[in-house]
Design an enzyme around this catalytic site. Structure first.
Site, short mmCIF file in Angstrom:
data_model
loop_
_atom_site.label_atom_id
_atom_site.label_comp_id
_atom_site.label_asym_id
_atom_site.label_seq_id
_atom_site.Cartn_x
_atom_site.Cartn_y
_atom_site.Cartn_z
N GLY A 16 41.03 21.84 -28.02
CA GLY A 16 41.75 22.17 -28.75
C GLY A 16 41.38 22.22 -30.37
O GLY A 16 40.74 21.38 -30.68
N PHE A 53 45.62 21.29 -35.73
CA PHE A 53 45.62 20.37 -36.71
C PHE A 53 45.06 18.88 -36.32
O PHE A 53 43.90 18.40 -37.10
CB PHE A 53 47.12 19.81 -36.92
CG PHE A 53 47.66 20.96 -37.80
CD1 PHE A 53 47.27 21.62 -38.94
CD2 PHE A 53 48.85 21.40 -37.00
CE1 PHE A 53 48.07 22.50 -39.75
CE2 PHE A 53 49.74 22.61 -37.87
CZ PHE A 53 49.31 22.95 -39.12
N GLY A 54 45.24 18.32 -35.18
CA GLY A 54 44.54 17.12 -34.69
C GLY A 54 43.05 17.24 -34.39
O GLY A 54 42.20 16.53 -35.06
N VAL A 57 39.86 25.64 -20.72
CA VAL A 57 39.64 24.67 -19.92
C VAL A 57 40.56 24.84 -18.39
O VAL A 57 41.75 25.04 -18.99
CB VAL A 57 39.76 23.33 -20.68
CG1 VAL A 57 39.67 22.17 -19.67
CG2 VAL A 57 38.82 23.15 -21.74
N GLU A 66 63.96 29.02 -40.45
CA GLU A 66 63.12 29.75 -41.43
C GLU A 66 62.94 31.18 -41.23
O GLU A 66 63.17 32.25 -41.96
CB GLU A 66 61.70 29.30 -41.78
CG GLU A 66 62.01 27.90 -42.32
CD GLU A 66 60.57 26.99 -42.04
OE1 GLU A 66 60.33 26.11 -42.97
OE2 GLU A 66 59.41 27.38 -41.54
N ALA A 93 53.06 18.74 -38.00
CA ALA A 93 51.59 18.68 -38.27
C ALA A 93 51.13 17.41 -38.75
O ALA A 93 49.87 16.93 -38.43
CB ALA A 93 51.28 19.66 -39.50
#
Length: 444
Positions: free
Chosen positions: A23, A26-27, A91, A182, A328
């Site tokens: 992945g 953000f992380g 994956v 939004e 996030a």
């Protein structure tokens, strides 16, 4: 294109501990930033070759920003590293016993495995909605939704049939979380300032924007006060809000709710929920409601060398009994923290448990309309919260180029109300009453 059996991951051998990261969100990206390559070989596997700033997807969908302005190639982010290896691949599964990650083009061994796959849209088993609605989870979704909206307006300008035109102009957004709120606010501003100039032959008083949710208020993650203010701002913008309302079905033309109400629309945006993007091979006992159960060090239950960070991880604490919010900040903080713990492991130092620092929540409704919940039970609304939202999002964009492009777009819009290039880049073929309406790019 080469056949799959002629490709391989082609990762060089190493004597350093190998960290495989699945992945590139953000992380995962923040983890790599804090991992020193002199100590580790880092391999990142992702089905996307870019890192995107997903909180601004709705602006791409409404032609406020170009897709490239909120994304950077992952390779570019780490082009100064010699032992970082990115592979654009999907994956398929994990073999914890063999310490192997399997992909469509081969397998790779790991010393440490970090799963940072985030979430995917949750359709709650409704295949019809999954096939017919428009999600908003990645860059391609935003581009598809933008094309759908613009093509609907184009078709509405070419029909005298009031019923068909109404279905093209109605937009239903399922899910009143930050994404739904939004998006609804941005569409309402387009309806007021942009679309009447682009399509002078259409009466945009006929355009209805519906924001629906199964709960009793918009922005459930925020405080009731912020939720109420956002609700009021949306109503001032002319958004039709329907709460305690669940979508039962959607056939591509009519949204049907559980209570029997129906709304004709060619565009149902699905922002009603997410589920973790889990991977085959991990034991069922390590998964709870689509997320991997992790301890205070982000280790997946039952493993010392497999970790999960960000939205895919659920770390239960006294303050967060259901796990951290799927936004996030937990991903960013967990990525940096896990990297530091892996360095401590090499130095044979004690690991430190993760402690989440809640920096608050923000949501924008429209120009000078926003809400913010800050640490210390403080809330902001209106212009101040709007300015805070702008600065926070500029700060967290990666790359000077992206910051400059987004900031210049926003300044331009502040004085002109204008939007970005409203072009259709995906042709659509729609069947209406056995008539095929085909919109294609010029020259074909």
């Amino acid at each position: 294109m080469l056949e799959m059996n002629k490709l391989s991951l082609n990762i060089p051998d190493t004597t350093k501990p190998r960290v495989v990261v699945i992945g590139g969100g953000f992380g995962g990206v923040n983890l790599v930033k804090y991992l020193p390559e002199k100590d580790f070989q880092i391999v990142m596997l992702s089905k996307q070759n870019y890192y995107g700033f997903w909180p601004l997807l709705y602006q791409v969908a409404t032609a406020g920003l170009e897709p490239e302005s909120i994304a950077e190639p992952i390779r570019k982010l780490f082009d100064d590293r010699h032992d970082f290896h990115f592979r654009f691949v999907r994956v398929t599964d994990i073999d914890p016993t063999a310490k192997t990650v399997n992909t469509l083009i081969g397998a790779i061994k790991y010393d440490y495995l970090v799963i940072a796959t985030g979430t995917q849209s949750n359709y709650f088993g409704n295949k019809q909605i999954e096939q017919k609605s428009f999600p908003l989870k990645q860059l391609s979704d935003a581009v598809n939704l933008r094309s759908q909206l613009l093509q609907s307006f184009e078709q509405a300008s070419m029909t005298r049939d009031k019923q068909i035109r109404q279905g093209l102009l109605n937009i239903v957004i399922a899910g009143a979380g930050p994404t739904g709120v939004e998006l609804a606010g941005s569409l309402a501003e387009m309806r007021q300032h942009i679309l009447p100039k682009d399509y002078p032959g259409l009466d945009f008083r006929e355009m209805n924007i519906y924001l629906v949710d199964g709960l009793d208020r918009v922005l459930p993650p925020l405080t009731p006060a912020s939720s109420k203010r956002a609700h009021e701002d949306l109503e001032k913008l002319g958004v039709n809000i329907k709460l305690n309302k669940l979508v039962a079905s959607y056939d591509g033309e009519i949204v049907t709710f559980k209570d029997g109400e129906q709304i004709p629309t060619q565009t149902l945006v699905w922002a009603a929920g997410v589920t973790g993007a889990t991977i085959e091979g991990m034991p069922a006992a390590s998964v709870e409601r689509g997320r991997y159960i992790v301890n205070q060090f982000n280790q997946i239950a039952g493993f010392e060398d497999i970790f999960a960070i960000g939205d895919i991880a659920v770390m239960k604490t006294d303050k967060w009994p259901k796990g951290h919010p799927q936004v996030a900040q937990p991903a960013l903080q967990q990525g940096a923290h896990l990297a530091k713990n892996l360095v401590r492991q090499l130095r044979q130092e004690a690991w430190k448990p993760f402690e989440y620092f809640d920096k608050g929540s923000l949501a924008i409704v429209g120009r000078a309309r926003a809400v913010a919940d800050l640490p210390g039970n403080k809330s902001l609304g209106g212009f101040i919260a709007w300015v805070a939202w702008l600065f926070v999002h500029i700060y967290y964009l990666i790359g000077f180029r992206s910051k400059l492009i987004v900031l210049s777009n926003w300044v331009y819009r502040l004085f002109t109300y204008e939007r970005g290039t409203r072009i259709i880049i995906r042709p659509l073929v729609r069947h209406d009453d056995k008539t095929v309406v085909e919109l294609q790019s010029a020259g074909k």
